[in-house]
Design an enzyme around this catalytic site. Structure first.
Site, mmCIF file in Angstrom:
data_model
loop_
_atom_site.group_PDB
_atom_site.id
_atom_site.type_symbol
_atom_site.label_atom_id
_atom_site.label_comp_id
_atom_site.label_asym_id
_atom_site.label_seq_id
_atom_site.Cartn_x
_atom_site.Cartn_y
_atom_site.Cartn_z
ATOM 1 N N LYS A 1 8.278 -1.472 -2.307
ATOM 2 C CA LYS A 1 7.741 -0.668 -1.230
ATOM 3 C C LYS A 1 8.653 -0.205 -0.367
ATOM 4 O O LYS A 1 8.570 1.026 -0.041
ATOM 5 C CB LYS A 1 6.473 -1.664 -0.590
ATOM 6 C CG LYS A 1 6.008 -0.974 0.674
ATOM 7 C CD LYS A 1 5.211 0.322 0.323
ATOM 8 C CE LYS A 1 4.855 0.873 1.537
ATOM 9 N NZ LYS A 1 4.158 2.444 1.621
ATOM 10 N N LEU A 2 9.712 -0.901 0.256
ATOM 11 C CA LEU A 2 10.687 -0.481 1.067
ATOM 12 C C LEU A 2 11.532 0.657 0.111
ATOM 13 O O LEU A 2 11.802 1.691 0.877
ATOM 14 C CB LEU A 2 11.340 -1.542 1.412
ATOM 15 C CG LEU A 2 10.931 -2.573 2.506
ATOM 16 C CD1 LEU A 2 12.183 -3.627 2.839
ATOM 17 C CD2 LEU A 2 10.532 -1.967 3.675
ATOM 18 N N GLU B 1 0.862 -1.209 -0.034
ATOM 19 C CA GLU B 1 -0.078 -0.070 0.066
ATOM 20 C C GLU B 1 0.991 1.058 -0.131
ATOM 21 O O GLU B 1 1.927 1.381 0.512
ATOM 22 C CB GLU B 1 -0.918 -0.151 1.309
ATOM 23 C CG GLU B 1 -1.892 1.031 1.181
ATOM 24 C CD GLU B 1 -2.563 1.338 -0.034
ATOM 25 O OE1 GLU B 1 -3.294 0.346 -0.549
ATOM 26 O OE2 GLU B 1 -2.501 2.213 -0.626
ATOM 27 N N GLY C 1 8.255 11.832 10.515
ATOM 28 C CA GLY C 1 7.828 10.890 11.554
ATOM 29 C C GLY C 1 6.830 9.914 10.831
ATOM 30 O O GLY C 1 7.008 9.981 9.472
ATOM 31 N N CYS D 1 6.184 4.525 9.414
ATOM 32 C CA CYS D 1 6.785 3.620 8.421
ATOM 33 C C CYS D 1 8.259 3.976 8.026
ATOM 34 O O CYS D 1 9.099 3.130 7.896
ATOM 35 C CB CYS D 1 6.077 3.566 7.475
ATOM 36 S SG CYS D 1 4.258 2.564 7.681
ATOM 37 N N SER E 1 11.971 20.342 7.100
ATOM 38 C CA SER E 1 11.102 20.280 8.423
ATOM 39 C C SER E 1 11.796 19.878 9.659
ATOM 40 O O SER E 1 13.200 19.690 9.582
ATOM 41 C CB SER E 1 10.057 19.197 8.085
ATOM 42 O OG SER E 1 10.765 17.973 8.221
HETATM 43 P P1 NAD Z 1 -2.061 -0.308 12.665
HETATM 44 O O1 NAD Z 1 -1.326 -0.723 13.650
HETATM 45 O O2 NAD Z 1 -2.832 0.786 12.186
HETATM 46 O O3 NAD Z 1 -3.114 -1.737 12.263
HETATM 47 C C1 NAD Z 1 -2.701 -3.102 12.288
HETATM 48 C C2 NAD Z 1 -3.705 -3.772 12.875
HETATM 49 O O4 NAD Z 1 -3.536 -5.221 12.731
HETATM 50 C C3 NAD Z 1 -4.203 -3.448 14.445
HETATM 51 O O5 NAD Z 1 -5.314 -3.000 14.680
HETATM 52 C C4 NAD Z 1 -3.940 -4.714 15.373
HETATM 53 O O6 NAD Z 1 -4.664 -4.973 16.322
HETATM 54 C C5 NAD Z 1 -4.031 -5.908 13.968
HETATM 55 N N1 NAD Z 1 -3.616 -7.248 14.008
HETATM 56 C C6 NAD Z 1 -2.177 -7.265 14.461
HETATM 57 N N2 NAD Z 1 -1.966 -8.418 14.534
HETATM 58 C C7 NAD Z 1 -3.074 -9.141 14.211
HETATM 59 C C8 NAD Z 1 -3.727 -10.657 14.132
HETATM 60 N N3 NAD Z 1 -2.770 -11.713 14.094
HETATM 61 N N4 NAD Z 1 -4.742 -10.858 13.787
HETATM 62 C C9 NAD Z 1 -6.015 -9.758 13.737
HETATM 63 N N5 NAD Z 1 -5.444 -8.597 13.731
HETATM 64 C C10 NAD Z 1 -4.122 -8.350 14.138
HETATM 65 O O7 NAD Z 1 -1.024 -0.466 11.330
HETATM 66 P P2 NAD Z 1 -1.092 0.139 9.889
HETATM 67 O O8 NAD Z 1 -0.688 1.670 9.992
HETATM 68 O O9 NAD Z 1 -2.567 -0.127 9.492
HETATM 69 O O10 NAD Z 1 0.022 -0.519 9.120
HETATM 70 C C11 NAD Z 1 -0.228 -2.029 8.677
HETATM 71 C C12 NAD Z 1 0.818 -2.339 7.499
HETATM 72 O O11 NAD Z 1 0.829 -1.455 6.585
HETATM 73 C C13 NAD Z 1 2.367 -1.999 8.054
HETATM 74 O O12 NAD Z 1 3.129 -3.186 7.575
HETATM 75 C C14 NAD Z 1 2.548 -0.763 7.728
HETATM 76 O O13 NAD Z 1 4.010 -0.505 7.472
HETATM 77 C C15 NAD Z 1 2.075 -0.684 6.277
HETATM 78 N N6 NAD Z 1 1.587 0.735 5.673
HETATM 79 C C16 NAD Z 1 1.124 1.664 6.710
HETATM 80 C C17 NAD Z 1 0.756 2.921 6.039
HETATM 81 C C18 NAD Z 1 0.251 3.950 6.736
HETATM 82 O O14 NAD Z 1 -0.110 5.153 6.396
HETATM 83 N N7 NAD Z 1 -0.142 3.849 8.151
HETATM 84 C C19 NAD Z 1 0.769 2.944 4.532
HETATM 85 C C20 NAD Z 1 1.283 1.890 3.808
HETATM 86 C C21 NAD Z 1 1.469 0.848 4.406
HETATM 87 C C1 UGA Z 2 4.356 7.669 3.754
HETATM 88 C C2 UGA Z 2 4.681 7.593 2.304
HETATM 89 O O1 UGA Z 2 4.292 8.998 1.981
HETATM 90 C C3 UGA Z 2 3.343 6.727 1.724
HETATM 91 O O2 UGA Z 2 3.560 6.708 0.309
HETATM 92 C C4 UGA Z 2 3.476 5.220 2.343
HETATM 93 O O3 UGA Z 2 2.401 4.481 1.952
HETATM 94 C C5 UGA Z 2 3.527 5.688 3.787
HETATM 95 O O4 UGA Z 2 4.632 6.291 4.398
HETATM 96 C C6 UGA Z 2 3.763 4.172 4.743
HETATM 97 O O5 UGA Z 2 4.319 3.253 4.189
HETATM 98 O O6 UGA Z 2 3.202 4.114 5.685
HETATM 99 P P1 UGA Z 2 3.045 9.059 5.572
HETATM 100 O O7 UGA Z 2 4.129 8.555 6.538
HETATM 101 O O8 UGA Z 2 1.519 8.745 6.072
HETATM 102 O O9 UGA Z 2 3.078 8.263 4.054
HETATM 103 O O10 UGA Z 2 3.206 10.456 5.385
HETATM 104 P P2 UGA Z 2 4.249 11.296 4.483
HETATM 105 O O11 UGA Z 2 3.365 12.426 3.827
HETATM 106 O O12 UGA Z 2 4.968 10.776 3.571
HETATM 107 O O13 UGA Z 2 5.037 12.221 5.697
HETATM 108 C C7 UGA Z 2 5.934 11.496 6.457
HETATM 109 C C8 UGA Z 2 6.663 12.433 7.307
HETATM 110 O O14 UGA Z 2 7.424 13.336 6.342
HETATM 111 C C9 UGA Z 2 5.770 13.716 8.121
HETATM 112 O O15 UGA Z 2 6.234 13.668 9.135
HETATM 113 C C10 UGA Z 2 5.818 14.867 7.109
HETATM 114 O O16 UGA Z 2 5.704 16.002 7.711
HETATM 115 C C11 UGA Z 2 7.236 14.705 6.577
HETATM 116 N N1 UGA Z 2 7.601 15.455 5.485
HETATM 117 C C12 UGA Z 2 7.096 15.026 4.248
HETATM 118 C C13 UGA Z 2 8.695 16.456 5.311
HETATM 119 O O17 UGA Z 2 9.193 16.675 6.286
HETATM 120 N N2 UGA Z 2 8.766 17.067 4.224
HETATM 121 C C14 UGA Z 2 8.095 16.866 2.847
HETATM 122 O O18 UGA Z 2 8.565 17.563 1.904
HETATM 123 C C15 UGA Z 2 7.130 15.860 3.055
#
Ligand code: NAD
Ligand code: UGA
Length: 445
Positions: free
Chosen positions: A219-220, A160, A272, A275, A268
């Site tokens: 993705k990474l 994602e 934070g 991820c 900035s």
């Molecule tokens: P999150 O912590 O918000 O949600 C994960 C959920 O999974 C939790 O509610 C937890 O209770 C549940 N869970 C964990 N183990 C479980 C199990 N065995 N059975 C049922 N439920 C279980 O995490 P998130 O931010 O949604 O991130 C999920 C993944 O997606 C991570 O790998 C993250 O790196 C990736 N990702 C996150 C974002 C983002 O913006 N947060 C964007 C892209 C990708």
């Molecule tokens: C980031 C990526 O943008 C998503 O594509 C990815 O799916 C996601 O991580 C993930 O894998 O979790 P996110 O962390 O939600 O998304 O938000 P960003 O908009 O990337 O911002 C990350 C941090 O960087 C924030 O603290 C933001 O303020 C900072 N940032 C962003 C800067 O300091 N400068 C910039 O120009 C942009």
């Protein structure tokens, strides 16, 4: 095979919004989102203004789909049994103990999902990695599934790319949808059934199919690239401070080169979010485990600059007050890691505020979306110093002015902060959002 029933394991920031959008765009598919945290599921099923994820536009979609073709349930077993396709969207934090602690991704939640899928599946299924995972995780998942079940599974990678705060728009208009699968007859069939779902709203040319390893690693790599741009511009902001160059003018000049582009060049107080740091640490760990130390060092420096930037911000505040912040009244503006989210994971605020508190300051904290209980639970969890509660206070409404403070520190780019009257307070803008406001004592990052 045309899919009729999907289950997503994990009702978090990814599982909730992605499944809501699929439910909206594919009304004929029944989608169940399950989670082991039953109180989170209760919240998803509860009042619309109290769902667990704040994202602009999300509650409208939940209103339209919930209990029609989108269901939230604590029943993992029946969720797995009834689905033809299962997304794993569970958290993959940095490992805290054991081999790779502090660097590698902790796969225990993904492995637990795979075990549950194997245990409860009575017929063949497509299993999808939605979580961000180290390259070659699909191999481990296949092993677990094979060892614990007799039914056939096809494992796809479909990472994602949504960003918090813009998740719904990102899901509606994805730059690309990436699907990695095996180049076998059953692998291609599984890929096709996932492509058919996304094709309901994503243009065909934006759906990219690859092998599983490329998809997992892309993705990474994408997150590492984005974070690297921020660290690059932040490193230059330190040179600007010394030389008199202006970082925003620099960003603009660099970004106008179409080969570089204007995005992710905003200096900035540091990135934070849950991820960037964990995914880069994971990349560093993978590099070292392949014996690629130079590659590992290169990516590790992105995190070092991010830490440097947070420290630089604190030092700057302190130096303006002759390195004495004892009993100085500081207003912290912003606790979320970015604007338009209630998520504070890895927020620069947690770190910066801890340092300011340790230097003896009296701290008030305001954020429009992060609750007081979340702020204090972050403090209790992450501050190493034995903190003094009498010097920390949560402010419930947007302050109209900052006259009662010696210092205002802007740590999240919330638009609301532009409305505050800063008077003669020393303003340290960790996001450079007040740049053109002509504030008397103004310091940018
Ligand atoms: P999150 O912590 O918000 O949600 C994960 C959920 O999974 C939790 O509610 C937890 O209770 C549940 N869970 C964990 N183990 C479980 C199990 N065995 N059975 C049922 N439920 C279980 O995490 P998130 O931010 O949604 O991130 C999920 C993944 O997606 C991570 O790998 C993250 O790196 C990736 N990702 C996150 C974002 C983002 O913006 N947060 C964007 C892209 C990708
Ligand atoms: C980031 C990526 O943008 C998503 O594509 C990815 O799916 C996601 O991580 C993930 O894998 O979790 P996110 O962390 O939600 O998304 O938000 P960003 O908009 O990337 O911002 C990350 C941090 O960087 C924030 O603290 C933001 O303020 C900072 N940032 C962003 C800067 O300091 N400068 C910039 O120009 C942009």
């Amino acid at each position: 095979m045309s899919i009729k029933n999907i289950t997503c394991i994990g009702a978090g920031y990814v599982g909730g919004p992605t499944m809501a959008v699929i439910a909206l765009k594919c009304p004929k598919i029944k989608i169940t989102v399950v989670d082991s945290n039953s109180s989170k599921i209760d919240k998803w099923n509860g009042p619309i203004d109290n769902i667990p994820v704040y994202e602009p536009g999300l509650s409208d979609i939940i209103k339209k789909t919930r209990n029609k073709n989108l269901f939230f349930s604590p029943n993992i077993k029946s969720g797995i049994e009834s689905a033809e396709m299962i997304f794993m969207a569970v958290n993959t934090p940095t490992k805290q103990i054991g081999e790779g602690a502090g660097m590698a991704a902790d796969l225990k939640y993904v492995e637990a999902c795979a075990k549950d899928i194997a245990k409860f599946s009575k017929n063949n299924k497509i299993v999808i990695e939605k979580s961000t995972l180290p390259v070659r995780t699909a191999e481990k998942i296949k092993d677990i599934l094979k060892k614990n079940s007799k039914v056939e599974f096809e494992v796809l990678s479909n990472p994602e790319f949504l960003a918090e705060g813009t998740a719904i728009n990102d899901l509606f208009k994805s730059d690309r949808v990436l699907i990695g699968g095996d180049n076998t007859k059953s692998g291609k069939k599984a890929i096709k059934s996932l492509v058919e779902i996304y094709e309901k709203w994503i243009p065909k040319e934006k759906i990219l199919t690859t092998n599983v390893w490329s998809s997992e690693l892309s993705k990474l790599a994408s997150n590492a690239f984005l974070a690297q741009r921020i660290s690059s511009i932040n490193s230059l902001s330190a040179i600007c401070e010394k030389s008199g160059a202006d970082i925003d003018e620099l960003s603009k000049a660099i970004g106008m080169d179409h080969r570089i582009g204007p995005h992710f060049l905003k200096a900035s107080v540091g990135f934070g979010g849950s991820c960037f740091k964990k995914d880069i640490l994971n990349l560093v760990y993978i590099s070292r485990s392949y014996g690629l130390d130079e590659v590992a060092d290169y990516w590790e420096s992105v995190i070092k600059i991010n830490d440097f930037q947070k420290n630089r911000f604190v030092k700057k505040i302190s130096s303006v007050f002759n390195n004495n912040l004892k009993n100085k009244k500081i207003l912290i503006l912003g606790w979320a890691f970015k604007a338009n989210t209630n998520d504070s994971r890895e927020s620069a605020s947690i770190y910066v505020t801890e340092k300011l508190h340790n230097l003896g300051a009296i701290i008030d904290i305001y954020d429009p979306m992060v609750s007081s209980s979340k702020v204090f639970s972050d403090i209790e969890l992450f501050w190493k110093f034995n903190f003094d509660k009498s010097r920390i206070n949560f402010v419930r409404t947007l302050p109209k002015s900052t006259y009662q403070y010696d210092i205002a520190a802007i740590l999240t780019e919330w638009e609301d902060f532009k409305e505050i009257d800063y008077g003669n307070t020393e303003v340290f803008d960790g996001r450079n959002i007040l740049k053109n406001k002509k504030i008397t004592n103004y310091y940018e990052i």
